[in-house]
Scaffold this motif. Structure first.
Motif, short mmCIF file in Angstrom:
data_model
loop_
_atom_site.label_atom_id
_atom_site.label_comp_id
_atom_site.label_asym_id
_atom_site.label_seq_id
_atom_site.Cartn_x
_atom_site.Cartn_y
_atom_site.Cartn_z
N VAL A 59 0.83 -1.20 0.00
CA VAL A 59 0.00 0.00 0.00
C VAL A 59 0.87 1.25 0.00
CG1 VAL A 59 -1.74 1.32 1.26
CG2 VAL A 59 -1.92 -1.18 1.14
N LEU A 60 1.90 1.27 0.83
CA LEU A 60 2.77 2.45 0.92
C LEU A 60 3.48 2.70 -0.41
CD1 LEU A 60 4.33 1.88 4.46
CD2 LEU A 60 2.55 3.52 3.84
N ARG A 61 3.88 1.63 -1.10
CA ARG A 61 4.53 1.80 -2.40
C ARG A 61 3.57 2.41 -3.41
NH1 ARG A 61 6.33 -3.70 -1.54
NH2 ARG A 61 8.48 -3.74 -0.77
N LYS A 62 2.36 1.85 -3.47
CA LYS A 62 1.38 2.34 -4.43
C LYS A 62 1.02 3.80 -4.18
CE LYS A 62 -0.67 -2.23 -5.24
NZ LYS A 62 -1.85 -3.10 -5.02
N GLU A 63 1.00 4.20 -2.92
CA GLU A 63 0.66 5.58 -2.58
C GLU A 63 1.83 6.53 -2.81
OE1 GLU A 63 -2.32 6.74 -1.68
OE2 GLU A 63 -3.22 4.74 -1.83
N GLY A 64 3.04 5.98 -2.92
CA GLY A 64 4.21 6.81 -3.18
C GLY A 64 4.55 7.78 -2.07
N VAL A 65 4.34 7.39 -0.83
CA VAL A 65 4.59 8.29 0.30
C VAL A 65 6.09 8.49 0.50
CG1 VAL A 65 2.45 7.65 1.44
CG2 VAL A 65 4.53 6.38 1.97
N ARG A 66 6.43 9.64 1.08
CA ARG A 66 7.84 9.98 1.32
C ARG A 66 8.19 9.99 2.81
NH1 ARG A 66 11.85 10.30 -2.12
NH2 ARG A 66 12.34 12.51 -2.25
N SER A 67 7.18 9.84 3.67
CA SER A 67 7.45 9.82 5.11
C SER A 67 6.45 8.90 5.79
CB SER A 67 7.37 11.23 5.70
OG SER A 67 6.10 11.83 5.43
N VAL A 68 6.93 8.12 6.76
CA VAL A 68 6.10 7.12 7.44
C VAL A 68 6.38 7.16 8.93
CG1 VAL A 68 5.48 4.68 7.63
CG2 VAL A 68 6.18 5.61 5.41
N LEU A 69 5.31 7.18 9.73
CA LEU A 69 5.39 7.05 11.18
C LEU A 69 4.72 5.74 11.57
CD1 LEU A 69 5.90 8.11 14.08
CD2 LEU A 69 3.66 9.24 13.95
N ASP A 70 5.47 4.86 12.21
CA ASP A 70 4.94 3.58 12.66
C ASP A 70 4.61 3.68 14.14
OD1 ASP A 70 4.15 0.94 12.63
OD2 ASP A 70 6.18 0.13 12.87
N ILE A 71 3.31 3.78 14.45
CA ILE A 71 2.86 3.87 15.84
C ILE A 71 2.66 2.46 16.37
CG2 ILE A 71 0.97 4.62 17.33
CD1 ILE A 71 0.59 7.04 15.61
N GLY A 72 3.20 2.21 17.56
CA GLY A 72 3.20 0.86 18.09
C GLY A 72 4.22 0.02 17.34
N CYS A 73 5.40 0.61 17.13
CA CYS A 73 6.39 -0.01 16.26
C CYS A 73 6.99 -1.28 16.83
CB CYS A 73 7.51 0.99 15.94
SG CYS A 73 8.47 1.51 17.39
N GLY A 74 6.85 -1.50 18.16
CA GLY A 74 7.42 -2.69 18.76
C GLY A 74 8.92 -2.73 18.57
N PRO A 75 9.50 -3.92 18.40
CA PRO A 75 10.96 -4.01 18.22
C PRO A 75 11.43 -3.53 16.86
CG PRO A 75 9.95 -6.18 18.05
CD PRO A 75 8.85 -5.24 18.49
N GLY A 76 10.49 -3.16 15.97
CA GLY A 76 10.89 -2.54 14.70
C GLY A 76 10.82 -3.43 13.49
N SER A 77 9.89 -4.39 13.47
CA SER A 77 9.83 -5.31 12.33
C SER A 77 9.49 -4.59 11.03
CB SER A 77 8.82 -6.43 12.60
OG SER A 77 7.53 -5.90 12.82
N LEU A 78 8.57 -3.62 11.07
CA LEU A 78 8.25 -2.85 9.86
C LEU A 78 9.33 -1.81 9.58
CD1 LEU A 78 6.24 -2.26 7.58
CD2 LEU A 78 5.12 -0.62 9.10
N LEU A 79 9.83 -1.17 10.62
CA LEU A 79 10.90 -0.17 10.44
C LEU A 79 12.12 -0.79 9.79
CD1 LEU A 79 10.73 1.64 13.91
CD2 LEU A 79 9.73 2.40 11.75
N GLU A 80 12.38 -2.05 10.11
CA GLU A 80 13.55 -2.74 9.57
C GLU A 80 13.53 -2.80 8.05
OE1 GLU A 80 16.05 -6.76 10.71
OE2 GLU A 80 13.86 -6.79 10.84
N THR A 81 12.32 -2.88 7.48
CA THR A 81 12.18 -2.89 6.03
C THR A 81 12.18 -1.48 5.47
OG1 THR A 81 10.89 -4.93 6.16
CG2 THR A 81 10.75 -3.69 4.12
N LEU A 82 11.50 -0.57 6.15
CA LEU A 82 11.37 0.79 5.65
C LEU A 82 12.69 1.56 5.66
CD1 LEU A 82 7.98 1.81 7.34
CD2 LEU A 82 8.36 1.23 4.94
N VAL A 83 13.60 1.20 6.55
CA VAL A 83 14.86 1.92 6.65
C VAL A 83 15.84 1.53 5.54
CG1 VAL A 83 16.20 0.33 8.10
CG2 VAL A 83 16.48 2.81 8.39
#
Length: 466
Positions: A59-83
């Motif tokens: 979804v984020l790719r299709k939307e072409g966003v340039r900034s993302v805030l992960d609320i409830g990021c936990g140990p960073g499983s999504l952040l690990e990919t986004l970084v």
């Protein structure tokens, strides 16, 4: 100035969290009951957590966003990919001219995220240490990787400790906010603040939510056999007699309840919402169809919602959320800072080359040298791009490389030469063929395989590929 201090107003600085106060030995996170195949008798392919992450990334790719805030990021499983940096500068993906049934799949595989600002927020100190390591630039980690992926543009990352219900002015301005498996953990009073803070105040262009589907709990095979009521967790809020998947869940909604909640939040704050789900188990269950001639709808284990800003004008007012500077207290701003800053970093550009797109003939010569050194007639475009000297001479533009090699799809040729040919191959992506290749027998070839290509002027270095 340290990376943790970038862009901080000294007159309005949040408290910097002491890293020595954070737990160093992070215990393993509890796994939801329905993801334990020994309990449910079902499996997910890919695993359910991976399906949730893939859905969010798509979804984020299709939307072409340039900034993302992960609320409830936990140990960073999504952040690990986004970084992870994109493989090119910001440019459109190379698409075939003729439409085909596989075009959407091809676009999903080739489209990238070009993130400039990335943030995480979590209320639990026990997971901050892990997330902090993920958002820290490689140069500041204890053991930076020698084969780091090139970064073509800078990235700012920040990590905060605190609750979702608290307003933080520093978190405004994100195009996208994600909350993956978060809302079910919120106490009722915190959940009531969810819309006010996120939709009403932060006003992201898009907001993604995933949460368990309570319907799935009672539908999975062997539910009765395993007596889920004894293995699960009784609603701790006392609002229902439901048995939840996780000891920390405060809410698990049915499909109807989730849709009603999502549509109400969207209507309140001027958003459109698209509700769906991910996670069809190996032994799927189905909602009965209203039409006996139509198949029933699958019961997803995870419910998803995509909120997109519509009118831009919320029906409800978040007036009580933002703080204002009072005329009789000129120094009063967000002085309390309910969130603590764990770290803020700048990931600087670390790409090969000088940032310029070099002449076409120079790019072609570098590619010729690669084919000659590898003694092959065709390789994937990604393998050529993996040679830092190639991507560096292209200034990070894969479109410049494709145009130099004769073009493909919506990327026209800039060389006017037929020396190279590019085609699309299912499962391999774009393949580059050198039409003038002549194999050379060399017994030493295997010994030299994978070594850098040496040139008189500039040595070639490789980051992967052949």
């Amino acid at each position: 100035m340290s990376n943790q201090d970038i862009d901080l107003d000294p007159n309005d600085s949040p408290e910097l969290l002491s890293h020595s106060s954070l737990p160093q030995d992070v215990t393993a996170l509890e796994v939801s009951m329905v993801e334990e195949s020994t309990v449910t008798g079902v499996t997910f392919t890919p695993e359910l957590w991976m399906q949730r992450r893939h859905w969010a990334l798509d979804v984020l790719r299709k939307e072409g966003v340039r900034s993302v805030l992960d609320i409830g990021c936990g140990p960073g499983s999504l952040l690990e990919t986004l970084v992870v940096p994109p493989t090119t500068i910001k440019e459109p993906p190379i698409l075939p001219i003729s439409a085909s049934s596989n075009e959407e799949d091809y676009l999903n595989r080739t489209q990238e995220l070009f993130i400039q600002r990335l943030g995480g927020l979590d209320v639990s100190p026990s997971v901050i240490t892990s997330a902090l390591k993920i958002l820290t630039p490689p140069s500041q980690n204890a053991n930076p990787s020698s084969s780091a992926i090139p970064r073509w543009e800078p990235l700012t990352t920040e990590l905060w400790l605190g609750g979702i219900e608290k307003y933080n002015a520093k978190l405004e301005g994100y195009e996208a906010i994600t909350l993956l498996e978060v809302v079910e953990h919120l106490d009722p009073d915190v959940l009531n603040r969810f819309g006010v803070v996120t939709f009403g105040t932060y006003r992201p262009k898009i907001l993604l939510v995933t949460t368990p589907n309570f319907d799935f709990n009672a539908k999975f095979p062997r539910a009765e056999e395993h007596d889920f009521a004894k293995k699960g967790f009784v609603d701790p809020t006392g609002r229902t007699d439901r048995v939840f998947r996780h000891s920390d869940h405060k809410l698990e909604m049915t499909s109807k309840e989730f849709r009603d909640w999502a549509e109400a939040e969207a209507a309140n704050w001027g958003y459109d919402v698209e509700v769906s789900g991910v996670g069809i188990s190996s032994q799927p269950s189905y909602y009965p169809s209203d039409d006996p001639n139509q198949p029933g709808q699958p019961i997803y284990a995870t419910q998803t919602a995509i909120f997109r800003m519509a009118t831009g004008l919320p029906l409800r007012s978040p007036r009580s959320v933002r703080t204002v500077e009072l005329p009789f207290m000129p120094g009063s701003r967000e002085s309390s800072h309910s969130h603590k800053l764990a770290g803020k970093f700048l990931h600087t550009v670390s790409a090969p080359g000088d940032g310029r797109k070099h002449p076409v003939q120079e790019v072609i010569q570098i590619v010729r040298d690669c084919f000659t050194r590898w003694n092959v007639g065709e390789v994937s475009l990604d393998e050529i791009w993996g040679v830092h000297e190639v991507s560096g001479r292209c200034g990070g533009s894969k479109r410049h490389l494709v145009g130099s090699l004769g073009g493909f799809g919506d990327c026209p040729s800039t060389s006017g030469s037929s020396e190279f040919e590019i085609r699309q191959e299912h499962g391999r992506g774009l393949i580059v063929r050198w039409n003038e290749f002549k194999p050379v027998e060399d017994k030493r070839q295997e010994e030299r395989w994978g070594q850098p290509i040496q040139q008189s002027a500039v040595p070639l270095t490789r980051s992967g590929g052949w």
